[in-house]
Design a protein around this motif. Structure first.
Motif, mmCIF file in Angstrom:
data_model
loop_
_atom_site.group_PDB
_atom_site.id
_atom_site.type_symbol
_atom_site.label_atom_id
_atom_site.label_comp_id
_atom_site.label_asym_id
_atom_site.label_seq_id
_atom_site.Cartn_x
_atom_site.Cartn_y
_atom_site.Cartn_z
ATOM 1 N N TRP A 138 0.828 -1.208 0.000
ATOM 2 C CA TRP A 138 0.000 0.000 0.000
ATOM 3 C C TRP A 138 0.860 1.253 0.000
ATOM 4 O O TRP A 138 0.518 2.244 -0.624
ATOM 5 C CB TRP A 138 -0.995 0.012 1.166
ATOM 6 N N PHE A 139 2.009 1.197 0.686
ATOM 7 C CA PHE A 139 2.908 2.342 0.740
ATOM 8 C C PHE A 139 3.573 2.572 -0.619
ATOM 9 O O PHE A 139 3.700 3.698 -1.079
ATOM 10 C CB PHE A 139 3.966 2.133 1.836
ATOM 11 N N ILE A 140 3.947 1.493 -1.268
ATOM 12 C CA ILE A 140 4.550 1.587 -2.602
ATOM 13 C C ILE A 140 3.541 2.165 -3.599
ATOM 14 O O ILE A 140 3.876 3.037 -4.397
ATOM 15 C CB ILE A 140 5.079 0.218 -3.060
ATOM 16 N N LEU A 141 2.311 1.693 -3.540
ATOM 17 C CA LEU A 141 1.266 2.220 -4.436
ATOM 18 C C LEU A 141 1.014 3.701 -4.177
ATOM 19 O O LEU A 141 0.823 4.471 -5.118
ATOM 20 C CB LEU A 141 -0.028 1.432 -4.273
ATOM 21 N N LEU A 142 1.017 4.093 -2.923
ATOM 22 C CA LEU A 142 0.833 5.500 -2.589
ATOM 23 C C LEU A 142 1.979 6.346 -3.160
ATOM 24 O O LEU A 142 1.747 7.390 -3.764
ATOM 25 C CB LEU A 142 0.745 5.686 -1.072
ATOM 26 N N LEU A 143 3.206 5.871 -2.995
ATOM 27 C CA LEU A 143 4.360 6.587 -3.559
ATOM 28 C C LEU A 143 4.283 6.669 -5.079
ATOM 29 O O LEU A 143 4.590 7.708 -5.668
ATOM 30 C CB LEU A 143 5.669 5.916 -3.142
ATOM 31 N N LEU A 144 3.883 5.585 -5.707
ATOM 32 C CA LEU A 144 3.741 5.588 -7.167
ATOM 33 C C LEU A 144 2.690 6.598 -7.623
ATOM 34 O O LEU A 144 2.876 7.292 -8.623
ATOM 35 C CB LEU A 144 3.380 4.193 -7.684
ATOM 36 N N GLN A 145 1.595 6.686 -6.896
ATOM 37 C CA GLN A 145 0.561 7.640 -7.272
ATOM 38 C C GLN A 145 1.017 9.078 -7.070
ATOM 39 O O GLN A 145 0.708 9.941 -7.890
ATOM 40 C CB GLN A 145 -0.731 7.354 -6.507
ATOM 41 N N VAL A 146 1.774 9.334 -6.016
ATOM 42 C CA VAL A 146 2.336 10.672 -5.811
ATOM 43 C C VAL A 146 3.291 10.997 -6.957
ATOM 44 O O VAL A 146 3.244 12.088 -7.530
ATOM 45 C CB VAL A 146 3.041 10.786 -4.442
ATOM 46 N N PHE A 147 4.152 10.041 -7.311
ATOM 47 C CA PHE A 147 5.054 10.235 -8.452
ATOM 48 C C PHE A 147 4.257 10.542 -9.714
ATOM 49 O O PHE A 147 4.593 11.455 -10.468
ATOM 50 C CB PHE A 147 5.932 8.997 -8.672
ATOM 51 N N ILE A 149 1.229 11.834 -10.079
ATOM 52 C CA ILE A 149 0.604 13.159 -10.029
ATOM 53 C C ILE A 149 1.638 14.242 -10.326
ATOM 54 O O ILE A 149 1.383 15.158 -11.111
ATOM 55 C CB ILE A 149 -0.096 13.388 -8.671
ATOM 56 N N ILE A 150 2.825 14.114 -9.735
ATOM 57 C CA ILE A 150 3.900 15.068 -10.016
ATOM 58 C C ILE A 150 4.300 14.984 -11.485
ATOM 59 O O ILE A 150 4.484 16.007 -12.157
ATOM 60 C CB ILE A 150 5.111 14.819 -9.094
#
Length: 172
Positions: A138-147, A149-150
């Motif tokens: 879940w943390f990896i997916l969250l980081l990927l989604q932040v990446f 969006i940026i």
């Protein structure tokens, strides 16, 4: 279509292919700035989308994909390019025609999550059979989604820069 117009398409397409493959190559061999060069390699297709719409953009994307698999030493870098990021400019073009910012973001993030899943499945099944990840998924997916969006915001800024500053120098 005149010969001059065809020549402009081919010339700009060739430049985009060259710049995209060069950035992918740099992303595969340099010890730093990998994400920057990978992301930059995907932005050039936006010029083709802006100037000639989607058919020629798909041809250019195909040329980059084929040449990338031939030239790039690290073939793993080509997987996310071919599966999603290489033609993201084309997808973005159609999604942003909706003119509803919430709907656009929902669609973009949903497509990105689908891409992330497909990339994970392909990587695990074809390249790395025993993938051990120390961080929670879940943390990896969250980081990927932040990446992502940026990445999308920077992509939009690059499109704006092209339209407002660089386009006038091309005389297309």
């Amino acid at each position: 279509m005149s010969n001059s117009s065809k020549s402009k398409k081919v010339a700009l397409g060739g430049i985009v292919v060259l710049l995209s493959v060069l950035c992918l190559y740099l992303a595969s061999i340099l010890p730093t700035n990998k994400i920057f060069f990978f992301s930059l390699s995907t932005v050039f297709i936006a010029a083709i989308v802006i100037e000639f719409k989607t058919y020629f953009s798909l041809i250019t994307y195909g040329a980059v994909s084929i040449l990338g698999f031939i030239i790039i030493p690290n073939k793993l870098i080509m997987i996310p390019y071919v599966i999603y990021f290489g033609y993201y400019g084309i997808i973005k073009y159609y999604i942003e025609k909706i003119n509803n910012i919430l709907a656009e973001w929902v669609i973009k993030i949903a497509l990105f999550n689908l891409f992330a899943y497909v990339t994970y499945i392909i990587t695990v099944n074809l390249f790395v059979s025993n993938l051990y990840i120390k961080l929670p998924i879940w943390f990896i997916l969250l980081l990927l989604q932040v990446f992502f969006i940026i990445y999308d915001i920077c992509y939009s800024l690059a499109i704006s820069y092209y339209k407002n500053r660089l386009r006038k120098f091309l005389r297309i």
